[in-house]
Write an enzyme that holds these catalytic residues in place. Structure first.
Site, PDB file in Angstrom:
ATOM      1  N   LYS A 233      -5.070  82.949 -32.616  1.00 17.33           N
ATOM      2  CA  LYS A 233      -6.475  82.803 -32.229  1.00 17.33           C
ATOM      3  C   LYS A 233      -7.382  82.889 -33.454  1.00 17.33           C
ATOM      4  O   LYS A 233      -8.314  82.086 -33.609  1.00 17.33           O
ATOM      5  CB  LYS A 233      -6.850  83.890 -31.226  1.00 17.33           C
TER       6      LYS A 233
ATOM      7  N   GLN B  91      -7.406  91.944 -26.171  1.00 17.38           N
ATOM      8  CA  GLN B  91      -6.096  91.389 -25.854  1.00 17.38           C
ATOM      9  C   GLN B  91      -5.384  92.241 -24.804  1.00 17.38           C
ATOM     10  O   GLN B  91      -5.272  93.453 -24.942  1.00 17.38           O
ATOM     11  CB  GLN B  91      -5.230  91.320 -27.130  1.00 17.38           C
TER      12      GLN B  91
ATOM     13  N   ASP C 116     -13.537  85.536 -22.402  1.00 23.24           N
ATOM     14  CA  ASP C 116     -12.362  85.419 -21.533  1.00 23.24           C
ATOM     15  C   ASP C 116     -12.765  85.057 -20.101  1.00 23.24           C
ATOM     16  O   ASP C 116     -11.938  84.600 -19.316  1.00 23.24           O
ATOM     17  CB  ASP C 116     -11.587  86.745 -21.499  1.00 23.24           C
TER      18      ASP C 116
END
Length: 312
Positions: A54, A98, A121
């Site tokens: 990422k 995460q 997200d």
């Protein structure tokens, strides 16, 4: 005749290139450099590799990427304090924690602590709720990626029957909303659904996101169906080697489907690409900019003029 494989790597590459152009436009016209903060708790190897991927792709697109590594035994209070700091930092447009988190940390509480306008997200209840009632919001990355892939091979979704197998908050549920808003007739199913094979045979599009290797068999599919495989499972092949497989029996399904995503190389790259796209959208949205940024596929949930943003 075998199905045409939908090349997620190539499509994600084109999306990242579009994001890079948007970032350059933001810098040139608004003097804004989008910033992404990624928080990793613990040292899980798979999560570490994913976070590095990422960060690398964000940097390549011109997005400032910051990584915050915390020990596995970090307290929930310390993690929440870090999120508070990132919420207050005007240079940070997107915050990603995460998952999964260690068992002693309440994941729901952590996700709810993120500023909804920095929630790239798309997991915050604020964004989930707005998505459900048809208001502009940051939608989850994997469902956005799935929609994008489908639209590369289906020009008109109106009236199509779609079966979504898997009802997670991350993929299945938000994807059902996006598909419904695109005009599809959506059936939401799961592994326990009775006569699952019969439901598959009626579907023009099948999305498998149940986390069960080889669940969808070839003879379950309507001939010519589009198959999107979101599953990522580890399996042992006939030679005793470990490999990644999806929720669809790929070889069987390829003989009946018109288009199909491979695993790996299908949905996965799109998830990361839409993380970058969401970061740019967040940078525009939360600042109330009127800059028009390009999107190669129309977002079902664009951040539009009602929020002070004109989305392309």
């Amino acid at each position: 005749m075998n199905a045409i494989q939908i090349d997620g790597k190539a499509i994600a590459g084109a999306l990242r290139a579009s994001v890079a152009r948007d970032v350059a436009l933001l810098k040139a016209e608004c003097n804004v450099s989008p910033g992404l903060a990624v928080v990793l708790v613990g040292d899980d190897p798979a999560s570490s590799v994913y976070v590095k991927t990422k960060a690398k792709q964000a940097t390549a697109a011109g997005i400032r990427s910051q990584q915050f590594g915390l020990p596995n035994d970090v307290s929930e209070a310390e993690l929440l304090n870090l999120i508070d700091d990132l919420n207050a930092d005007d240079a940070i447009d997107g915050i990603l924690v995460q998952l999964p988190l260690p068992g002693h940390i309440n994941g729901g509480r952590v996700l709810e602590a993120i500023d909804p306008k920095k929630d790239v997200d798309g997991f915050h209840p604020y964004n989930v709720g707005r998505l459900a009632i048809g208001r502009p919001a940051l939608a989850p990355c994997t469902p956005l990626g799935v929609m994008h892939l489908i639209k590369t091979v289906v020009s008109d979704l109106n009236g199509l029957d779609v079966l979504v197998i898997g009802r997670s908050n991350i993929v299945g549920k938000p994807l059902a909303v996006l598909l419904g808003d695109a005009g599809c007739t959506v059936t939401a199913a799961q592994i326990q659904t009775r006569k699952l094979g019969e439901l598959c045979r009626k579907a023009d599009i099948v999305v498998a996101a149940a986390g069960c290797a080889g669940l969808v068999r070839g003879d379950w599919l309507k001939r010519g169906a589009v198959v999107i495989d979101v599953g990522i499972n580890r399996a042992i092949d006939s030679d005793g080697d470990a490999k990644l497989v999806g929720d669809v029996a790929f070889a069987e399904a390829s003989k009946r489907a018109s288009h199909i995503t491979p695993v790996p190389g299908g949905v996965g790259p799109m998830t990361v690409a839409y993380l970058l796209s969401n970061t740019v959208s967040a940078a525009v949205w939360r600042r109330g900019l009127s800059l028009k940024v390009s999107h190669p596929v129309h977002h079902i949930r664009p951040l539009n003029h009602r929020e002070g943003v004109r989305a392309g």
